[in-house]
Design a protein around this motif. Sequence first.
Motif, PDB file in Angstrom:
ATOM      1  N   PHE A  13      66.910  61.782 -50.408  1.00 39.56           N
ATOM      2  CA  PHE A  13      67.780  60.700 -50.833  1.00 39.56           C
ATOM      3  C   PHE A  13      66.917  59.523 -51.273  1.00 39.56           C
ATOM      4  O   PHE A  13      66.136  58.989 -50.477  1.00 39.56           O
ATOM      5  CB  PHE A  13      68.705  60.270 -49.688  1.00 39.56           C
ATOM      6  CG  PHE A  13      69.524  61.406 -49.138  1.00 39.56           C
ATOM      7  CD1 PHE A  13      70.738  61.739 -49.714  1.00 39.56           C
ATOM      8  CD2 PHE A  13      69.074  62.161 -48.062  1.00 39.56           C
ATOM      9  CE1 PHE A  13      71.495  62.798 -49.212  1.00 39.56           C
ATOM     10  CE2 PHE A  13      69.818  63.214 -47.557  1.00 39.56           C
ATOM     11  CZ  PHE A  13      71.033  63.533 -48.135  1.00 39.56           C
ATOM     12  N   TYR A  14      67.040  59.156 -52.532  1.00 39.06           N
ATOM     13  CA  TYR A  14      66.382  57.971 -53.064  1.00 39.06           C
ATOM     14  C   TYR A  14      67.275  56.786 -52.738  1.00 39.06           C
ATOM     15  O   TYR A  14      68.442  56.758 -53.114  1.00 39.06           O
ATOM     16  CB  TYR A  14      66.183  58.127 -54.573  1.00 39.06           C
ATOM     17  CG  TYR A  14      65.888  56.852 -55.312  1.00 39.06           C
ATOM     18  CD1 TYR A  14      64.682  56.187 -55.125  1.00 39.06           C
ATOM     19  CD2 TYR A  14      66.808  56.316 -56.199  1.00 39.06           C
ATOM     20  CE1 TYR A  14      64.405  55.012 -55.814  1.00 39.06           C
ATOM     21  CE2 TYR A  14      66.544  55.144 -56.892  1.00 39.06           C
ATOM     22  CZ  TYR A  14      65.335  54.500 -56.695  1.00 39.06           C
ATOM     23  OH  TYR A  14      65.080  53.343 -57.365  1.00 39.06           O
ATOM     24  N   LEU A  15      66.737  55.809 -52.016  1.00 37.99           N
ATOM     25  CA  LEU A  15      67.542  54.704 -51.516  1.00 37.99           C
ATOM     26  C   LEU A  15      67.264  53.395 -52.242  1.00 37.99           C
ATOM     27  O   LEU A  15      67.387  52.317 -51.669  1.00 37.99           O
ATOM     28  CB  LEU A  15      67.296  54.531 -50.010  1.00 37.99           C
ATOM     29  CG  LEU A  15      67.463  55.803 -49.182  1.00 37.99           C
ATOM     30  CD1 LEU A  15      67.198  55.530 -47.716  1.00 37.99           C
ATOM     31  CD2 LEU A  15      68.842  56.393 -49.386  1.00 37.99           C
ATOM     32  N   GLY A  16      66.866  53.495 -53.481  1.00 38.21           N
ATOM     33  CA  GLY A  16      66.655  52.301 -54.281  1.00 38.21           C
ATOM     34  C   GLY A  16      65.245  51.766 -54.165  1.00 38.21           C
ATOM     35  O   GLY A  16      64.418  52.261 -53.400  1.00 38.21           O
ATOM     36  N   MET A  17      64.980  50.734 -54.969  1.00 45.77           N
ATOM     37  CA  MET A  17      63.629  50.169 -54.985  1.00 45.77           C
ATOM     38  C   MET A  17      63.670  48.673 -54.747  1.00 45.77           C
ATOM     39  O   MET A  17      64.683  48.012 -54.940  1.00 45.77           O
ATOM     40  CB  MET A  17      62.935  50.489 -56.292  1.00 45.77           C
ATOM     41  CG  MET A  17      63.536  49.867 -57.509  1.00 45.77           C
ATOM     42  SD  MET A  17      62.606  50.358 -58.953  1.00 45.77           S
ATOM     43  CE  MET A  17      63.640  49.657 -60.220  1.00 45.77           C
ATOM     44  N   ASP A  18      62.541  48.171 -54.290  1.00 45.31           N
ATOM     45  CA  ASP A  18      62.349  46.742 -54.052  1.00 45.31           C
ATOM     46  C   ASP A  18      61.144  46.292 -54.875  1.00 45.31           C
ATOM     47  O   ASP A  18      60.215  47.071 -55.118  1.00 45.31           O
ATOM     48  CB  ASP A  18      62.077  46.485 -52.567  1.00 45.31           C
ATOM     49  CG  ASP A  18      63.261  46.846 -51.702  1.00 45.31           C
ATOM     50  OD1 ASP A  18      64.108  45.989 -51.489  1.00 45.31           O
ATOM     51  OD2 ASP A  18      63.337  48.011 -51.243  1.00 45.31           O
ATOM     52  N   VAL A  56      73.820  61.339 -46.167  1.00 39.20           N
ATOM     53  CA  VAL A  56      74.978  61.328 -47.058  1.00 39.20           C
ATOM     54  C   VAL A  56      75.936  60.196 -46.708  1.00 39.20           C
ATOM     55  O   VAL A  56      76.396  59.465 -47.582  1.00 39.20           O
ATOM     56  CB  VAL A  56      75.728  62.681 -47.003  1.00 39.20           C
ATOM     57  CG1 VAL A  56      77.024  62.615 -47.776  1.00 39.20           C
ATOM     58  CG2 VAL A  56      74.853  63.803 -47.540  1.00 39.20           C
ATOM     59  N   PHE A  57      76.230  60.014 -45.425  1.00 40.91           N
ATOM     60  CA  PHE A  57      77.321  59.124 -45.036  1.00 40.91           C
ATOM     61  C   PHE A  57      76.907  57.766 -44.468  1.00 40.91           C
ATOM     62  O   PHE A  57      77.670  56.815 -44.527  1.00 40.91           O
ATOM     63  CB  PHE A  57      78.233  59.816 -44.016  1.00 40.91           C
ATOM     64  CG  PHE A  57      78.957  60.998 -44.585  1.00 40.91           C
ATOM     65  CD1 PHE A  57      79.949  60.816 -45.532  1.00 40.91           C
ATOM     66  CD2 PHE A  57      78.641  62.283 -44.195  1.00 40.91           C
ATOM     67  CE1 PHE A  57      80.619  61.904 -46.074  1.00 40.91           C
ATOM     68  CE2 PHE A  57      79.300  63.380 -44.727  1.00 40.91           C
ATOM     69  CZ  PHE A  57      80.288  63.183 -45.673  1.00 40.91           C
ATOM     70  N   ASN A  58      75.726  57.653 -43.875  1.00 43.54           N
ATOM     71  CA  ASN A  58      75.380  56.424 -43.170  1.00 43.54           C
ATOM     72  C   ASN A  58      74.401  55.521 -43.904  1.00 43.54           C
ATOM     73  O   ASN A  58      74.229  54.372 -43.535  1.00 43.54           O
ATOM     74  CB  ASN A  58      74.789  56.751 -41.790  1.00 43.54           C
ATOM     75  CG  ASN A  58      75.796  57.403 -40.888  1.00 43.54           C
ATOM     76  OD1 ASN A  58      75.954  58.608 -40.917  1.00 43.54           O
ATOM     77  ND2 ASN A  58      76.496  56.612 -40.115  1.00 43.54           N
TER      78      ASN A  58
END
Length: 130
Positions: A13-18, A56-58
């Motif tokens: 899961f790629y959770l975005g970048m900063d 997926v959910f949290n």
Amino acid sequence: MFAILYEANSSGFYLGMDNTLESAETRFRKITDDLLEKINNEKTNNSEKFFEMYGVFNIAIFCTDYECYKITTHKNQILNYKSIFQLVDFCLYIIEIDNKFCPIQMKRNENYFYYSNNTHIEGALELIMN
């Protein structure tokens, strides 16, 4: 730029970048704190799907962007990371990226792995309402 990745079983899961490592580390710590709290509260013996479902959910409350990708296994670790939080069932990383996240460009411990974009949850979600 720095991306946060969460890998469990055969899903990533790629959770975005900063833009800065400090802001990525802040989100990283929030996720690890939440994971440790959930692990301590669950005390479940069957963790086979728990960590994949956590992704997926949290994870959405910690995301700046989201993408699901498939890998052979989370145990085939990424080599070039800035931070790692690892338990037997999952790995959480901060990695440095140039401008766009691409899972195929990540170097791993083992040379063989597969990658495919996943825009849907595999399988069926069943809701039982009384």
